[in-house]
Design a protein around this motif. Structure first.
Motif, PDB file in Angstrom:
ATOM      1  N   ALA A 412       1.412  -0.993   3.759  1.00 39.34           N
ATOM      2  CA  ALA A 412       0.693  -0.443   5.089  1.00 39.34           C
ATOM      3  C   ALA A 412       1.740   0.398   5.632  1.00 39.34           C
ATOM      4  O   ALA A 412       2.785   0.370   5.731  1.00 39.34           O
ATOM      5  CB  ALA A 412       0.228  -1.621   6.084  1.00 39.34           C
ATOM      6  N   ILE A 413       1.118   1.575   6.406  1.00 40.47           N
ATOM      7  CA  ILE A 413       2.059   2.876   7.137  1.00 40.47           C
ATOM      8  C   ILE A 413       2.579   2.097   8.270  1.00 40.47           C
ATOM      9  O   ILE A 413       3.349   2.804   8.797  1.00 40.47           O
ATOM     10  CB  ILE A 413       1.147   3.805   6.874  1.00 40.47           C
ATOM     11  N   THR A 414       2.003   1.048   8.941  1.00 42.62           N
ATOM     12  CA  THR A 414       2.598   0.570  10.179  1.00 42.62           C
ATOM     13  C   THR A 414       2.093  -0.960  10.256  1.00 42.62           C
ATOM     14  O   THR A 414       1.139  -1.165   9.982  1.00 42.62           O
ATOM     15  CB  THR A 414       1.983   1.341  11.417  1.00 42.62           C
ATOM     16  N   GLY A 415       3.242  -1.531  10.789  1.00 33.68           N
ATOM     17  CA  GLY A 415       3.040  -2.920  11.006  1.00 33.68           C
ATOM     18  C   GLY A 415       3.322  -3.508  12.161  1.00 33.68           C
ATOM     19  O   GLY A 415       2.711  -4.360  12.773  1.00 33.68           O
ATOM     20  N   ALA A 422       1.558  10.053  15.715  1.00 31.27           N
ATOM     21  CA  ALA A 422       2.702  10.137  14.926  1.00 31.27           C
ATOM     22  C   ALA A 422       2.555   9.911  13.345  1.00 31.27           C
ATOM     23  O   ALA A 422       2.825  10.731  12.345  1.00 31.27           O
ATOM     24  CB  ALA A 422       4.037   9.322  14.999  1.00 31.27           C
ATOM     25  N   LYS A 423       1.233   9.041  13.072  1.00 35.09           N
ATOM     26  CA  LYS A 423       0.947   8.948  11.841  1.00 35.09           C
ATOM     27  C   LYS A 423      -0.551   9.326  11.414  1.00 35.09           C
ATOM     28  O   LYS A 423      -1.059   9.025  10.236  1.00 35.09           O
ATOM     29  CB  LYS A 423       0.970   7.347  11.524  1.00 35.09           C
ATOM     30  N   MET A 424      -1.156  10.009  12.324  1.00 40.48           N
ATOM     31  CA  MET A 424      -2.460  10.700  11.872  1.00 40.48           C
ATOM     32  C   MET A 424      -2.482  11.291  10.707  1.00 40.48           C
ATOM     33  O   MET A 424      -3.422  11.421  10.189  1.00 40.48           O
ATOM     34  CB  MET A 424      -2.737  11.632  13.055  1.00 40.48           C
ATOM     35  N   ARG A 425      -1.266  11.963  10.354  1.00 41.21           N
ATOM     36  CA  ARG A 425      -1.332  12.689   9.164  1.00 41.21           C
ATOM     37  C   ARG A 425      -1.537  12.058   7.872  1.00 41.21           C
ATOM     38  O   ARG A 425      -2.088  12.402   6.925  1.00 41.21           O
ATOM     39  CB  ARG A 425       0.242  13.329   9.000  1.00 41.21           C
ATOM     40  N   TRP A 426      -1.238  10.770   8.030  1.00 45.52           N
ATOM     41  CA  TRP A 426      -1.291   9.602   6.859  1.00 45.52           C
ATOM     42  C   TRP A 426      -2.539   8.702   6.984  1.00 45.52           C
ATOM     43  O   TRP A 426      -2.689   7.877   6.083  1.00 45.52           O
ATOM     44  CB  TRP A 426      -0.141   8.981   6.522  1.00 45.52           C
ATOM     45  N   TRP A 427      -3.193   8.894   8.220  1.00 41.39           N
ATOM     46  CA  TRP A 427      -4.221   7.676   8.322  1.00 41.39           C
ATOM     47  C   TRP A 427      -5.306   7.918   7.367  1.00 41.39           C
ATOM     48  O   TRP A 427      -5.717   7.131   6.749  1.00 41.39           O
ATOM     49  CB  TRP A 427      -4.796   8.058   9.516  1.00 41.39           C
ATOM     50  N   ARG A 436     -13.054   4.422   7.534  1.00 42.36           N
ATOM     51  CA  ARG A 436     -12.659   5.261   8.700  1.00 42.36           C
ATOM     52  C   ARG A 436     -13.970   5.564   9.465  1.00 42.36           C
ATOM     53  O   ARG A 436     -14.104   5.526  10.677  1.00 42.36           O
ATOM     54  CB  ARG A 436     -12.126   6.854   8.196  1.00 42.36           C
ATOM     55  N   GLN A 437     -15.178   5.751   8.834  1.00 37.25           N
ATOM     56  CA  GLN A 437     -16.226   5.974   9.528  1.00 37.25           C
ATOM     57  C   GLN A 437     -16.766   4.714  10.398  1.00 37.25           C
ATOM     58  O   GLN A 437     -17.505   4.757  11.596  1.00 37.25           O
ATOM     59  CB  GLN A 437     -17.458   6.238   8.332  1.00 37.25           C
ATOM     60  N   LEU A 438     -16.558   3.558   9.734  1.00 34.07           N
ATOM     61  CA  LEU A 438     -16.437   2.133  10.721  1.00 34.07           C
ATOM     62  C   LEU A 438     -15.831   2.119  11.768  1.00 34.07           C
ATOM     63  O   LEU A 438     -16.293   1.613  12.756  1.00 34.07           O
ATOM     64  CB  LEU A 438     -16.342   0.995   9.649  1.00 34.07           C
ATOM     65  N   HIS A 439     -14.664   2.676  11.661  1.00 35.98           N
ATOM     66  CA  HIS A 439     -13.852   2.634  13.031  1.00 35.98           C
ATOM     67  C   HIS A 439     -14.492   3.695  13.886  1.00 35.98           C
ATOM     68  O   HIS A 439     -14.690   3.380  15.292  1.00 35.98           O
ATOM     69  CB  HIS A 439     -12.421   3.414  12.768  1.00 35.98           C
ATOM     70  N   ARG A 440     -15.063   4.859  13.567  1.00 39.00           N
ATOM     71  CA  ARG A 440     -15.724   5.634  14.449  1.00 39.00           C
ATOM     72  C   ARG A 440     -17.083   5.300  14.908  1.00 39.00           C
ATOM     73  O   ARG A 440     -17.496   5.446  16.133  1.00 39.00           O
ATOM     74  CB  ARG A 440     -16.233   7.036  13.714  1.00 39.00           C
ATOM     75  N   GLN A 441     -17.782   4.363  14.414  1.00 37.56           N
ATOM     76  CA  GLN A 441     -19.085   3.640  14.713  1.00 37.56           C
ATOM     77  C   GLN A 441     -18.879   2.637  15.883  1.00 37.56           C
ATOM     78  O   GLN A 441     -19.240   2.694  16.733  1.00 37.56           O
ATOM     79  CB  GLN A 441     -19.730   2.896  13.643  1.00 37.56           C
ATOM     80  N   VAL A 442     -17.562   1.951  15.649  1.00 42.19           N
ATOM     81  CA  VAL A 442     -17.066   0.814  16.657  1.00 42.19           C
ATOM     82  C   VAL A 442     -16.615   1.721  17.875  1.00 42.19           C
ATOM     83  O   VAL A 442     -17.180   1.268  19.085  1.00 42.19           O
ATOM     84  CB  VAL A 442     -15.972   0.225  16.320  1.00 42.19           C
ATOM     85  N   LYS A 443     -16.019   2.646  17.800  1.00 41.22           N
ATOM     86  CA  LYS A 443     -15.620   3.679  18.850  1.00 41.22           C
ATOM     87  C   LYS A 443     -16.708   3.885  19.677  1.00 41.22           C
ATOM     88  O   LYS A 443     -16.648   4.331  20.732  1.00 41.22           O
ATOM     89  CB  LYS A 443     -14.558   4.729  18.342  1.00 41.22           C
ATOM     90  N   LYS A 444     -17.792   4.771  18.998  1.00 40.64           N
ATOM     91  CA  LYS A 444     -18.924   5.411  19.577  1.00 40.64           C
ATOM     92  C   LYS A 444     -19.822   4.161  20.394  1.00 40.64           C
ATOM     93  O   LYS A 444     -20.205   4.605  21.182  1.00 40.64           O
ATOM     94  CB  LYS A 444     -19.995   5.783  18.467  1.00 40.64           C
TER      95      LYS A 444
END
Length: 458
Positions: A412-415, A422-427, A436-444
């Motif tokens: 994982a890129i972050t623990g 800082a890590k948006m480039r590698w998200w 990623r879409q599931l994250h956006r749905q929860v956020k919305k």
């Protein structure tokens, strides 16, 4: 007067005197954290209560004003940078420990309580709050919850998430909800309180936390062990687990880190040492004394450069002081530490140290690798000389290669630190498109007007 400035004047009337600050010089001090990005907010709210937090969010939701929640600003990835201006909602004044209950084994705290302050308070009562990020003397529990902070002891005891029993959360529209509870088991519906742990202020603002406590182990013992190579050290670490030991903490450091520490501390003990680990056991005093001797015999079979034993709280803390000097030692080099908190599967520890050495050779940049060996969470730090031509481009290339390899190993890129800026480039590499879409749905669903910490990874 701008529309935002006019709105903030109206907000001032809803808050107690001094809670909203608009002076530019004051706001500047809330522009960033320990990472390299910063942006001055238009205003800072120094909230003193859950009601204040709710009032701010209700107003911001109505007027579509960005709000970035902030603890003490000890993050390493720019999570609390107000990337789109608006308001910083500071929780640092909400510092009450509301309850320590030795019968229920819980503590109820406001989010601004400093982690070490809680630990000291509960230990006086014979209780134990294990999560111990390196910045525990400075970081707040709300920030720990927002990032799901870890630390050396999470090998045996787990991370912040494992100690959050319940939360009071202010949602984006200003609603206050209570999630979870104070029982150590609870299967009533979804574990919604855990949704907010590690959410980096994108889903809601924690205004109170009910935390699980444990009995304080009366006995502690440590070994600091030096080796001639990281290869020998990582194989000794593997042998510790094969022998059936489960340490409380197990930290490791590479040659560059130790050279910097030797320069700072003038420790002769580190001469001839290219790797070092510190391992701690805890439990009942008699059993810990016996087990530390047994563990030392296992380690000595690997022919270490030295073994230093410490028994008891004071002696262990003195030994751990060397580990706490690592970040300061690297700062003393004059180089910029690009702090990464990658995680690899435990079986890849030796591979990771070999890879970091190759990374250093290929890109012509020093690499300092140290951290939590027991769970594969190693801080692989690219050490950058910003005055060197082309250094920043080489550093980005080295980081691209590092994250590519870590993900290829199933890591994982972050623990601990989170994504932030800082890590948006590698998200996009770390998480596939559907997730990623599931994250956006929860956020919305929780923040439909996207006022909470906007401009970050979701």
């Amino acid at each position: 007067m701008s529309r935002l400035a006019s709105s903030l004047v109206r907000l001032q009337a809803l808050l107690a005197p001094g809670e909203l600050r608009l002076e530019e010089a004051f706001c500047e001090s809330f522009a960033g954290d320990k990472w390299f990005a910063a942006r001055r907010p238009d205003g800072v709210v120094l909230a003193r209560s859950a009601a204040s937090v709710a009032a701010v969010l209700r107003f911001a939701h109505q007027h579509r004003i960005p709000v970035t929640a902030r603890g003490t600003g000890y993050g390493y990835v720019g999570s609390c940078v107000p990337n789109r201006g608006g308001l910083v909602l500071s929780l640092e004044r909400m510092r009450r420990i509301k309850e320590i209950n030795a019968e229920d084994f819980v503590a109820v705290v406001q989010p601004g309580v400093i982690t070490k302050t809680l630990q000291d308070a509960v230990e006086k009562r014979g209780l134990f709050y294990p999560p111990d990020p390196a910045s525990r003397a400075d970081c707040s529990l709300g920030g720990n919850i927002a990032t799901n902070a870890g630390g050396p002891r999470c090998l045996k005891y787990g991370v912040t998430r494992d100690y959050v029993l319940g939360l009071q959360v202010a949602l984006a529209d200003g609603s206050l909800v209570r999630l979870g509870g104070r029982t150590h088991k609870n299967k009533t519906g979804f574990d919604l309180h855990r949704l907010f742990v590690g959410s980096e202020g994108l889903l809601g603002v924690v205004t109170e936390a009910t935390l699980k406590l444990l009995p304080l182990p009366p006995g502690r013992a440590c070994l600091a062990v030096g080796f001639d190579s990281t290869r020998t050290a990582t194989r000794a670490i593997k042998q510790i687990f094969q022998a059936g030991f489960l340490p409380c903490a197990l930290e490791v450091a590479d040659a560059f880190t130790l050279a910097a520490a030797r320069q700072r501390t003038r420790s002769g003990q580190l001469e001839g040492c290219n790797s070092l680990f510190i391992v701690e056991l805890d439990g009942q005093e008699k059993s810990v004394r016996r087990e530390i001797r047994d563990l030392e015999r296992v380690i000595r079979s690997r022919k270490p450069v030295f073994v230093d034993r410490a028994v008891g709280r004071a002696a262990c803390e003195k030994l751990w002081q060397l580990r706490r000097e690592f970040s300061y030692s690297l700062r003393d080099t004059g180089l910029t530490k690009l702090n990464q908190d990658i995680v690899v599967p435990r079986g890849r520890l030796e591979d990771l140290f070999q890879f970091s050495a190759k990374l250093q050779a290929r890109h012509g940049l020093p690499v300092a690798a140290f951290g939590h060996a027991g769970d594969g969470n190693i801080h692989v730090n690219i050490m950058l000389d910003r005055a060197q031509p082309g250094g920043e481009a080489r550093a980005q290339a080295a980081l691209d290669e590092l994250f590519r390899q870590v993900l290829a190993w199933g890591g994982a890129i972050t623990g601990e630190h989170g994504i932030g800026l800082a890590k948006m480039r590698w998200w996009p590499q770390a998480i596939d498109a559907r997730v990623r879409q599931l994250h956006r749905q929860v956020k919305k669903a929780l923040d439909p007007r996207e006022i909470l910490n906007p401009g970050k990874f979701v």
